[in-house]
Motif scaffolding. Sequence first.
Motif, PDB file in Angstrom:
ATOM      1  N   PHE A 194      -7.695  25.333  -8.048  1.00  0.00           N
ATOM      2  CA  PHE A 194      -6.841  26.078  -7.120  1.00  0.00           C
ATOM      3  C   PHE A 194      -7.702  26.804  -6.092  1.00  0.00           C
ATOM      4  N   GLU A 195      -8.756  27.456  -6.585  1.00  0.00           N
ATOM      5  CA  GLU A 195      -9.659  28.161  -5.672  1.00  0.00           C
ATOM      6  C   GLU A 195     -10.382  27.174  -4.759  1.00  0.00           C
ATOM      7  N   ALA A 196     -10.744  26.002  -5.308  1.00  0.00           N
ATOM      8  CA  ALA A 196     -11.424  24.993  -4.491  1.00  0.00           C
ATOM      9  C   ALA A 196     -10.506  24.468  -3.389  1.00  0.00           C
ATOM     10  N   ALA A 197      -9.226  24.301  -3.715  1.00  0.00           N
ATOM     11  CA  ALA A 197      -8.265  23.827  -2.715  1.00  0.00           C
ATOM     12  C   ALA A 197      -8.106  24.846  -1.591  1.00  0.00           C
ATOM     13  N   LEU A 198      -7.993  26.121  -1.956  1.00  0.00           N
ATOM     14  CA  LEU A 198      -7.886  27.164  -0.935  1.00  0.00           C
ATOM     15  C   LEU A 198      -9.147  27.235  -0.088  1.00  0.00           C
ATOM     16  N   ALA A 199     -10.309  27.092  -0.737  1.00  0.00           N
ATOM     17  CA  ALA A 199     -11.576  27.133   0.001  1.00  0.00           C
ATOM     18  C   ALA A 199     -11.658  25.980   0.995  1.00  0.00           C
ATOM     19  N   ALA A 200     -11.207  24.793   0.576  1.00  0.00           N
ATOM     20  CA  ALA A 200     -11.217  23.639   1.475  1.00  0.00           C
ATOM     21  C   ALA A 200     -10.297  23.877   2.669  1.00  0.00           C
ATOM     22  N   ALA A 201      -9.124  24.452   2.410  1.00  0.00           N
ATOM     23  CA  ALA A 201      -8.185  24.738   3.501  1.00  0.00           C
ATOM     24  C   ALA A 201      -8.776  25.758   4.471  1.00  0.00           C
ATOM     25  N   ARG A 202      -9.420  26.784   3.930  1.00  0.00           N
ATOM     26  CA  ARG A 202     -10.037  27.801   4.801  1.00  0.00           C
ATOM     27  C   ARG A 202     -11.150  27.195   5.652  1.00  0.00           C
ATOM     28  N   GLU A 203     -11.950  26.342   5.036  1.00  0.00           N
ATOM     29  CA  GLU A 203     -13.073  25.738   5.763  1.00  0.00           C
ATOM     30  C   GLU A 203     -12.579  24.844   6.898  1.00  0.00           C
ATOM     31  N   ILE A 204     -11.549  24.055   6.612  1.00  0.00           N
ATOM     32  CA  ILE A 204     -11.002  23.178   7.650  1.00  0.00           C
ATOM     33  C   ILE A 204     -10.443  24.011   8.800  1.00  0.00           C
ATOM     34  N   LYS A 205      -9.722  25.080   8.471  1.00  0.00           N
ATOM     35  CA  LYS A 205      -9.148  25.932   9.513  1.00  0.00           C
ATOM     36  C   LYS A 205     -10.236  26.576  10.355  1.00  0.00           C
ATOM     37  N   ALA A 206     -11.344  26.966   9.715  1.00  0.00           N
ATOM     38  CA  ALA A 206     -12.444  27.595  10.451  1.00  0.00           C
ATOM     39  C   ALA A 206     -13.093  26.624  11.430  1.00  0.00           C
ATOM     40  N   HIS A 207     -13.174  25.343  11.036  1.00  0.00           N
ATOM     41  CA  HIS A 207     -13.813  24.347  11.893  1.00  0.00           C
ATOM     42  C   HIS A 207     -12.835  23.704  12.879  1.00  0.00           C
ATOM     43  N   ALA A 208     -11.545  23.815  12.606  1.00  0.00           N
ATOM     44  CA  ALA A 208     -10.533  23.238  13.501  1.00  0.00           C
ATOM     45  C   ALA A 208      -9.421  24.252  13.712  1.00  0.00           C
ATOM     46  N   THR A 219      -1.425  25.784  20.401  1.00  0.00           N
ATOM     47  CA  THR A 219      -0.700  24.617  19.918  1.00  0.00           C
ATOM     48  C   THR A 219      -1.606  23.761  19.041  1.00  0.00           C
ATOM     49  N   PRO A 220      -1.224  23.500  17.788  1.00  0.00           N
ATOM     50  CA  PRO A 220      -2.082  22.692  16.925  1.00  0.00           C
ATOM     51  C   PRO A 220      -2.161  21.258  17.414  1.00  0.00           C
ATOM     52  N   SER A 221      -3.343  20.679  17.317  1.00  0.00           N
ATOM     53  CA  SER A 221      -3.520  19.305  17.766  1.00  0.00           C
ATOM     54  C   SER A 221      -3.191  18.317  16.659  1.00  0.00           C
ATOM     55  N   ALA A 222      -3.142  18.790  15.418  1.00  0.00           N
ATOM     56  CA  ALA A 222      -2.834  17.892  14.306  1.00  0.00           C
ATOM     57  C   ALA A 222      -2.477  18.723  13.090  1.00  0.00           C
ATOM     58  N   ARG A 239      -3.091  22.734  12.566  1.00  0.00           N
ATOM     59  CA  ARG A 239      -2.264  23.419  11.579  1.00  0.00           C
ATOM     60  C   ARG A 239      -2.681  22.919  10.199  1.00  0.00           C
ATOM     61  N   VAL A 240      -3.265  23.806   9.415  1.00  0.00           N
ATOM     62  CA  VAL A 240      -3.732  23.446   8.078  1.00  0.00           C
ATOM     63  C   VAL A 240      -2.656  23.856   7.079  1.00  0.00           C
TER      64      VAL A 240
END
Length: 316
Positions: free
Chosen positions: A136-150, A85-88, A154-155
Amino acid sequence: MTDPQTALASEADDVERHACPRCHASSGSPCRSRSGAVAGTYHTGRFTKVPRLAKLLRVPTPADRGPGQPWRPGTPAPAPVDPDTPSADIRIGYARCSSLTQELQSQLDALAGHGIPRDKIFSEKISTRVRVRPQFEAALAAAREIKAHAPHCRVIFTVNEMKRLGRDAAELTALADHLTAHGLVLEMLAGPLQGMYDPSGPGRLLFGFFAAMAETERENIRESTLEGLDAAARKGNHGGRPPVITDDMLHTVLRRRANGETVEGIQPDLLIPTGRRKGHNPSLSSIYRALAEHDKRQAYPDAVEQAHADFAATEQ
């Protein structure tokens, strides 16, 4: 092998998430006897609320609860948290337009209005024909990084419309595969797929359908532009015939209409600058046709550019 005391404590934790219907012990507390002491076992009506314990005849009270000692209310146990369950929800926004003459602000405002902080919105003015889009690539990279750390969050990768993502079905399908692989969710604020989109769910087929429709529309615009250029060239007007509605006139219509004026109210102030009808007002149908063409160019500028490039190649 599980330690018996550990297993017993685990069972007690599960039982004590529920209040007891017999002795009225609150959640977080052991059951109590009629004498006011901690009961040696949990009451049947309480432990049978736990599915895995429902068939047992008795569930002993662990030693750390002090069976036989004076009963005192305990601290309610926290509710169990499903690890899936995602916390945020964390959103990353992306905005794009194809050329310097197009504006990004409306997309940026829409993303910000959806609650995305400005520092989490990536934007660029670049054609979808360019295969590498840095932001576009930077946005995807940021989303991947956030998901990896949290991983329990739900990213969500958010755009204003689907056409901001790619130029054809193949690119959009590849993006869906990428989002699926990294556990990301796609969100579109407008267009036929407005709302949340989980690439791993049944929406994948619908996403592919609209991608194919967008590709078909782009090809139709390219073909109609080519036909117009060819027809004009046959009459000696290479590059297309002079438009009745010039760019200046179109910008005037767009600006005044944005301020709330109607096309009917704007039309008497417009004058055709050249040609047989020089000095006359353009017809309403000409204005509406120019607006429709403008909308097409805004939606699929690459198709118009490609048509001109293809036509130029045939002229060489």
